[in-house]
Design a protein around this motif. Structure first.
Motif, short mmCIF file in Angstrom:
data_model
loop_
_atom_site.label_atom_id
_atom_site.label_comp_id
_atom_site.label_asym_id
_atom_site.label_seq_id
_atom_site.Cartn_x
_atom_site.Cartn_y
_atom_site.Cartn_z
N ILE A 1 1.01 -1.08 0.38
CA ILE A 1 0.21 0.55 -0.04
C ILE A 1 1.15 0.89 -0.20
CG2 ILE A 1 -1.65 1.22 1.89
CD1 ILE A 1 -2.82 -1.01 0.08
N ILE A 2 2.01 1.01 0.88
CA ILE A 2 2.71 2.56 1.09
C ILE A 2 3.24 2.94 -0.66
CG2 ILE A 2 5.37 3.06 2.13
CD1 ILE A 2 4.70 1.96 4.57
N PHE A 3 4.03 2.15 -1.20
CA PHE A 3 4.70 1.63 -2.53
C PHE A 3 3.34 2.27 -3.92
CE2 PHE A 3 5.29 0.02 -6.30
CZ PHE A 3 7.17 0.17 -6.57
N MET A 4 2.37 1.93 -3.60
CA MET A 4 1.35 2.32 -4.72
C MET A 4 1.54 3.79 -4.22
SD MET A 4 1.12 -0.66 -6.86
CE MET A 4 -0.11 0.13 -7.53
N SER A 5 0.27 3.92 -3.16
CA SER A 5 0.05 5.31 -3.02
C SER A 5 1.48 6.17 -2.49
CB SER A 5 -0.17 4.76 -1.18
OG SER A 5 0.66 4.83 -0.66
N VAL A 6 2.59 6.05 -2.48
CA VAL A 6 3.59 6.52 -2.61
C VAL A 6 4.57 6.74 -3.51
CG1 VAL A 6 5.79 7.67 -1.26
CG2 VAL A 6 3.80 7.57 0.06
N VAL A 7 5.36 5.57 -3.62
CA VAL A 7 6.42 5.53 -4.67
C VAL A 7 5.89 5.28 -6.20
CG1 VAL A 7 8.56 4.08 -5.55
CG2 VAL A 7 8.00 4.25 -3.15
N ALA A 8 5.25 5.15 -6.63
CA ALA A 8 4.68 4.43 -8.03
C ALA A 8 4.13 5.65 -8.56
CB ALA A 8 3.78 3.19 -7.57
N PRO A 9 3.31 6.77 -7.88
CA PRO A 9 2.83 7.76 -8.73
C PRO A 9 4.31 8.68 -8.81
CG PRO A 9 1.25 7.50 -6.51
CD PRO A 9 2.52 6.12 -6.57
N ILE A 10 5.16 8.76 -8.29
CA ILE A 10 6.40 9.19 -7.83
C ILE A 10 6.46 9.14 -9.30
CG2 ILE A 10 8.56 11.07 -7.26
CD1 ILE A 10 7.07 10.64 -4.66
N TRP A 11 7.22 7.53 -9.22
CA TRP A 11 7.72 6.84 -10.75
C TRP A 11 7.43 7.57 -11.82
CZ3 TRP A 11 9.41 1.49 -9.92
CH2 TRP A 11 9.73 0.15 -11.44
N LEU A 12 5.69 7.48 -11.57
CA LEU A 12 5.45 7.24 -13.64
C LEU A 12 5.38 8.80 -13.11
CD1 LEU A 12 1.78 5.50 -12.26
CD2 LEU A 12 3.65 5.17 -13.68
N LEU A 13 5.26 9.95 -12.76
CA LEU A 13 5.67 11.10 -13.07
C LEU A 13 6.60 11.32 -13.76
CD1 LEU A 13 4.32 14.51 -12.71
CD2 LEU A 13 5.15 14.65 -10.57
N LEU A 14 7.72 10.57 -13.21
CA LEU A 14 8.78 11.09 -13.46
C LEU A 14 9.69 10.26 -15.02
CD1 LEU A 14 11.13 11.17 -10.81
CD2 LEU A 14 10.32 13.13 -11.32
N HIS A 15 8.49 9.51 -14.97
CA HIS A 15 8.33 8.56 -16.79
C HIS A 15 8.15 9.38 -17.48
CE1 HIS A 15 9.06 5.42 -19.05
NE2 HIS A 15 7.78 5.29 -19.11
N TYR A 16 6.81 9.78 -17.71
CA TYR A 16 6.93 10.80 -17.97
C TYR A 16 6.46 11.70 -18.68
CZ TYR A 16 3.14 6.65 -19.26
OH TYR A 16 2.58 5.51 -18.82
N ARG A 17 7.40 12.24 -17.52
CA ARG A 17 7.76 13.28 -18.35
C ARG A 17 9.53 13.39 -18.65
NH1 ARG A 17 9.65 17.28 -12.95
NH2 ARG A 17 7.42 16.75 -12.43
N SER A 18 10.33 12.97 -18.81
CA SER A 18 11.41 12.54 -18.96
C SER A 18 11.22 12.20 -20.34
CB SER A 18 12.15 11.74 -18.66
OG SER A 18 11.49 10.14 -18.57
N LYS A 19 10.25 11.32 -20.61
CA LYS A 19 9.34 10.72 -21.73
C LYS A 19 9.32 11.80 -23.22
CE LYS A 19 9.18 5.72 -22.16
NZ LYS A 19 9.59 5.76 -23.24
N ASN A 20 8.48 13.30 -22.19
CA ASN A 20 8.39 14.44 -22.56
C ASN A 20 9.10 15.02 -23.48
OD1 ASN A 20 6.25 16.34 -23.72
ND2 ASN A 20 6.00 17.07 -21.61
N ARG A 21 9.91 15.31 -22.74
CA ARG A 21 11.23 16.04 -23.07
C ARG A 21 12.06 15.26 -23.52
NH1 ARG A 21 13.91 17.09 -16.64
NH2 ARG A 21 12.38 18.61 -16.20
N ALA A 22 11.79 14.49 -24.10
CA ALA A 22 12.71 12.97 -25.28
C ALA A 22 12.05 13.91 -26.37
CB ALA A 22 12.40 12.43 -24.68
N VAL A 23 10.49 14.05 -25.93
CA VAL A 23 9.77 14.12 -27.92
C VAL A 23 9.70 15.19 -27.96
CG1 VAL A 23 7.30 14.72 -28.28
CG2 VAL A 23 8.19 12.50 -26.88
N LYS A 24 9.77 16.79 -27.33
CA LYS A 24 10.54 17.39 -27.65
C LYS A 24 11.76 17.76 -28.36
CE LYS A 24 7.99 19.82 -23.72
NZ LYS A 24 7.55 20.50 -22.56
#
Length: 82
Positions: free
Chosen positions: A12-35
């Motif tokens: 539960i701790i992983f799913m509520s804290v770590v996973a959202p941050i991980w996903l946010l950073l992942h898609y932010r880096s994907k967005n920068r790569a596309v730009k």
């Protein structure tokens, strides 16, 4: 404590804290790569390309000088590395 509770709390701790941050950073880096490259990166790349062109010209000039002064320098150089 049962084993199920022991595994449930970290999950539960992983799913509520770590996973959202991980996903946010992942898609932010994907967005920068596309730009693509930003302006600073483009300027630096252009500078490096100009420097590479200058170095290529210098090497070609040195090879021309060596061809005139020592015509067989290429074959001697190849024999050393065999």
């Amino acid at each position: 404590m049962s084993m199920a509770v022991f595994l449930f709390v970290p999950t539960i701790i992983f799913m509520s804290v770590v996973a959202p941050i991980w996903l946010l950073l992942h898609y932010r880096s994907k967005n920068r790569a596309v730009k693509g490259l930003d302006e600073g990166d483009k300027r630096e790349l252009e500078s490096l390309l100009m420097q590479a062109d200058k170095l290529t010209d210098r090497v070609q000039a040195l090879e021309k000088i060596l061809d005139v002064e020592s015509p067989d320098w290429r074959s001697r150089n190849n024999d050393e590395y065999r």
